[in-house]
Scaffold this motif. Structure first.
Motif, PDB file in Angstrom:
ATOM      1  N   LEU A 243      18.232 -30.757 -26.049  1.00 49.87           N
ATOM      2  CA  LEU A 243      17.862 -29.557 -25.300  1.00 49.87           C
ATOM      3  C   LEU A 243      16.485 -29.031 -25.697  1.00 49.87           C
ATOM      4  CD1 LEU A 243      21.212 -27.517 -25.272  1.00 49.87           C
ATOM      5  CD2 LEU A 243      20.120 -28.635 -23.327  1.00 49.87           C
ATOM      6  N   LEU A 244      16.217 -29.005 -26.995  1.00 46.26           N
ATOM      7  CA  LEU A 244      15.030 -28.318 -27.484  1.00 46.26           C
ATOM      8  C   LEU A 244      13.917 -29.264 -27.901  1.00 46.26           C
ATOM      9  CD1 LEU A 244      14.167 -25.394 -27.927  1.00 46.26           C
ATOM     10  CD2 LEU A 244      15.104 -25.508 -30.240  1.00 46.26           C
ATOM     11  N   GLY A 245      14.260 -30.519 -28.138  1.00 45.97           N
ATOM     12  CA  GLY A 245      13.302 -31.477 -28.690  1.00 45.97           C
ATOM     13  C   GLY A 245      13.447 -31.541 -30.195  1.00 45.97           C
ATOM     14  N   PRO A 246      13.358 -32.746 -30.792  1.00 42.93           N
ATOM     15  CA  PRO A 246      13.604 -32.883 -32.230  1.00 42.93           C
ATOM     16  C   PRO A 246      12.688 -32.031 -33.100  1.00 42.93           C
ATOM     17  CG  PRO A 246      13.619 -35.027 -31.159  1.00 42.93           C
ATOM     18  CD  PRO A 246      13.135 -34.045 -30.137  1.00 42.93           C
ATOM     19  N   GLY A 247      11.402 -31.952 -32.773  1.00 43.72           N
ATOM     20  CA  GLY A 247      10.474 -31.206 -33.616  1.00 43.72           C
ATOM     21  C   GLY A 247      10.800 -29.727 -33.684  1.00 43.72           C
ATOM     22  N   LEU A 248      10.982 -29.105 -32.521  1.00 41.25           N
ATOM     23  CA  LEU A 248      11.329 -27.687 -32.506  1.00 41.25           C
ATOM     24  C   LEU A 248      12.695 -27.447 -33.133  1.00 41.25           C
ATOM     25  CD1 LEU A 248      10.177 -26.405 -28.988  1.00 41.25           C
ATOM     26  CD2 LEU A 248       9.113 -25.987 -31.201  1.00 41.25           C
ATOM     27  N   ALA A 249      13.650 -28.295 -32.806  1.00 41.88           N
ATOM     28  CA  ALA A 249      15.004 -28.122 -33.344  1.00 41.88           C
ATOM     29  C   ALA A 249      14.987 -28.164 -34.866  1.00 41.88           C
ATOM     30  CB  ALA A 249      15.924 -29.199 -32.785  1.00 41.88           C
ATOM     31  N   ASP A 250      14.337 -29.155 -35.434  1.00 43.04           N
ATOM     32  CA  ASP A 250      14.327 -29.292 -36.889  1.00 43.04           C
ATOM     33  C   ASP A 250      13.626 -28.118 -37.560  1.00 43.04           C
ATOM     34  OD1 ASP A 250      15.689 -31.651 -36.609  1.00 43.04           O
ATOM     35  OD2 ASP A 250      13.964 -32.947 -36.969  1.00 43.04           O
ATOM     36  N   ALA A 251      12.551 -27.624 -36.955  1.00 46.90           N
ATOM     37  CA  ALA A 251      11.837 -26.496 -37.551  1.00 46.90           C
ATOM     38  C   ALA A 251      12.686 -25.232 -37.543  1.00 46.90           C
ATOM     39  CB  ALA A 251      10.525 -26.257 -36.813  1.00 46.90           C
ATOM     40  N   THR A 252      13.435 -25.003 -36.461  1.00 50.17           N
ATOM     41  CA  THR A 252      14.306 -23.821 -36.440  1.00 50.17           C
ATOM     42  C   THR A 252      15.385 -23.937 -37.499  1.00 50.17           C
ATOM     43  OG1 THR A 252      15.819 -24.728 -34.758  1.00 50.17           O
ATOM     44  CG2 THR A 252      13.914 -23.445 -33.977  1.00 50.17           C
ATOM     45  N   LEU A 253      15.938 -25.137 -37.666  1.00 48.22           N
ATOM     46  CA  LEU A 253      17.006 -25.312 -38.645  1.00 48.22           C
ATOM     47  C   LEU A 253      16.477 -25.151 -40.068  1.00 48.22           C
ATOM     48  CD1 LEU A 253      19.980 -25.873 -39.102  1.00 48.22           C
ATOM     49  CD2 LEU A 253      19.463 -28.319 -39.129  1.00 48.22           C
ATOM     50  N   ARG A 254      15.256 -25.603 -40.318  1.00 51.54           N
ATOM     51  CA  ARG A 254      14.695 -25.406 -41.668  1.00 51.54           C
ATOM     52  C   ARG A 254      14.610 -23.926 -42.001  1.00 51.54           C
ATOM     53  NH1 ARG A 254      11.138 -29.537 -40.072  1.00 51.54           N
ATOM     54  NH2 ARG A 254       9.463 -28.031 -39.661  1.00 51.54           N
ATOM     55  N   TRP A 255      14.159 -23.121 -41.039  1.00 52.50           N
ATOM     56  CA  TRP A 255      14.054 -21.690 -41.284  1.00 52.50           C
ATOM     57  C   TRP A 255      15.441 -21.073 -41.493  1.00 52.50           C
ATOM     58  CZ3 TRP A 255      12.666 -17.447 -43.090  1.00 52.50           C
ATOM     59  CH2 TRP A 255      13.098 -16.221 -42.575  1.00 52.50           C
ATOM     60  N   ARG A 256      16.367 -21.391 -40.631  1.00 58.85           N
ATOM     61  CA  ARG A 256      17.696 -20.792 -40.726  1.00 58.85           C
ATOM     62  C   ARG A 256      18.414 -21.240 -41.995  1.00 58.85           C
ATOM     63  NH1 ARG A 256      19.753 -18.460 -36.147  1.00 58.85           N
ATOM     64  NH2 ARG A 256      21.862 -19.307 -36.355  1.00 58.85           N
ATOM     65  N   THR A 257      18.224 -22.496 -42.378  1.00 64.81           N
ATOM     66  CA  THR A 257      18.844 -22.980 -43.607  1.00 64.81           C
ATOM     67  C   THR A 257      18.290 -22.253 -44.825  1.00 64.81           C
ATOM     68  OG1 THR A 257      19.290 -25.158 -42.646  1.00 64.81           O
ATOM     69  CG2 THR A 257      19.211 -25.016 -45.057  1.00 64.81           C
ATOM     70  N   SER A 258      16.991 -22.032 -44.862  1.00 63.36           N
ATOM     71  CA  SER A 258      16.404 -21.336 -46.008  1.00 63.36           C
ATOM     72  C   SER A 258      16.923 -19.910 -46.111  1.00 63.36           C
ATOM     73  CB  SER A 258      14.876 -21.349 -45.917  1.00 63.36           C
ATOM     74  OG  SER A 258      14.405 -20.558 -44.839  1.00 63.36           O
ATOM     75  N   ALA A 259      17.081 -19.219 -44.960  1.00 61.29           N
ATOM     76  CA  ALA A 259      17.595 -17.850 -44.982  1.00 61.29           C
ATOM     77  C   ALA A 259      19.061 -17.823 -45.416  1.00 61.29           C
ATOM     78  CB  ALA A 259      17.437 -17.215 -43.603  1.00 61.29           C
TER      79      ALA A 259
END
Length: 392
Positions: A243-259
């Motif tokens: 849905l979002l594309g691998p690059g955008l998806a992975d970057a959002t998950l990195r942020w959410r995982t860190s929080a």
């Protein structure tokens, strides 16, 4: 296999037979709510009432006024149980029946907080706020949740805790009079609908090299075909990437995982500091890191380096248990398989013996039963029969 049943304090307060009834099920422990969200609950065996309406998220003990003086947000006190300390009184009664008591602490799920402090809520890519979901990336929210965990977990007469929603909350929510199923959303679309665009999260995306406005536009484009049709069925992380594309998806998950990790690490450390040695800290968890809700998405290796173990949702068949227990297999930690035992809520107490054996074969070493206060008499009889055979 050590077994614990979930309970609310109001299942015990005013019912002198409740502690013995729970002990007679064959459980060794009770996981007793000390901080909980709003709910309407049945009390089918209580001698005085049948319905308890918890009108808002609250602590079920007297909060320490000195701890919270001048702080915002702060926990709300309950008013629907006629006791100063319902948790403490219920814990004392349960311990008198020979039961170990662990606290059950709901953290990032609080609709009253969202109503009174809307700027602290998750806000989606369309600008809609989710008042039930405080954004854990906001420093004030994280500080509040850590302090709440510290106070609500280590109550007197308590030897351990289970932290629920110790991570992101998002779109999914059992809300009063829900009208959100007209367009189907698979869990990939729900992830996109759960991405937060508050000021703290916009800064977090920037730290990952993302422009929050461009990310929001990408989310809306990805979801547009679903709104124009009958929904989005994509599932799993591969569905999010589609849905979002691998690059955008992975970057959002990195942020959410860190929080999420920042909250989990701080909350567990605060509980341990307050409780002292030997106090067990478990998290309600899902091994898919992108998922949000009561069972926070985690990475097995990380969370077992933080907490003493996890409580995993195992209702729903063999495939569900294999998916949630598989990533934790072979690890030295508490792996508690959580089974619904209320038939009217989708539980299956009649297959508990078989399901527990399957969970044990996948590495589960404890059981959790949801929920001994809500279950019917036939459900409780099925539980007692299953536990008597499991214990042989």
């Amino acid at each position: 296999m050590k077994t614990s049943a979930f309970l609310y304090p109001w299942d015990v307060i005013g019912d002198p037979d409740a502690p013995a009834r729970i002990a007679d099920l064959g459980v060794q422990q009770v996981t007793l709510a000390s901080a909980y969200h709003s709910t309407r609950a049945l009390t089918p065996r209580h001698p005085e009432r049948r319905i308890v309406t918890a009108q808002h998220a609250a602590v079920l003990y007297p909060p320490d006024a000195s701890r919270w003086a001048g702080r915002e947000p702060a926990p709300y006190a309950q008013t629907w149980v006629d006791r100063d300390d319902p948790y403490g009184d219920a814990a004392h009664a349960l311990a008198g029946a020979g039961l170990d008591v662990h606290s059950w602490v709901v953290l990032a799920h609080n609709s009253r907080l969202g109503a009174e402090y809307p700027h602290h809520s998750v806000v989606n890519a369309y600008g809609d706020r989710y008042p039930w979901a405080p954004c854990i990336a906001r420093p004030a929210v994280r500080d509040y949740l850590v302090a709440l965990a510290e106070e609500a977990a280590a109550r007197p007469g308590t030897s351990g805790t289970e932290l629920e929603s110790c991570g992101w909350y998002g779109f999914a929510h059992l809300h009063a009079h829900d009208k959100v199923t007209g367009v189907g959303l698979g869990d990939a679309a729900q992830y996109l609908m759960s991405l937060c665009f508050c000021a703290s999260c916009r800064d977090g995306y920037a730290a990952q090299g993302l422009d929050a406005d461009e990310l929001g536009a990408a989310v809306r484009r990805a979801l547009a075909p679903g709104w124009a049709g009958s929904g989005s069925t994509e599932a799993g992380w591969s569905g999010v990437e589609k849905l979002l594309g691998p690059g955008l998806a992975d970057a959002t998950l990195r942020w959410r995982t860190s929080a999420a990790r920042a909250l989990q690490e701080a909350a567990v450390a605060a509980v341990r500091a307050a409780a002292g040695p030997g106090f067990q800290v478990l998290l309600h968890a899902d091994p898919a890191p992108y998922r949000s809700g009561a069972n926070a998405g985690v990475e097995a290796e990380h969370i077992l380096g933080v907490a003493d173990g996890v409580v995993l949702p195992c209702t729903g068949g063999d495939a569900v248990r294999e998916a949630v227990l598989g990533p934790f297999a072979g690890r030295s930690a508490v792996l508690a398989a959580n089974f619904g035992v209320v038939t009217g809520m989708g539980g299956a107490p009649g297959t508990l013996e078989r399901d527990a054996a399957h969970a044990a074969s996948l590495g589960a070493n404890q059981l959790r039963l949801y929920h001994a206060g809500l279950a019917s008499d036939p459900d409780l009889r099925a539980v007692a029969e299953a536990l008597s055979r499991i214990g042989r």
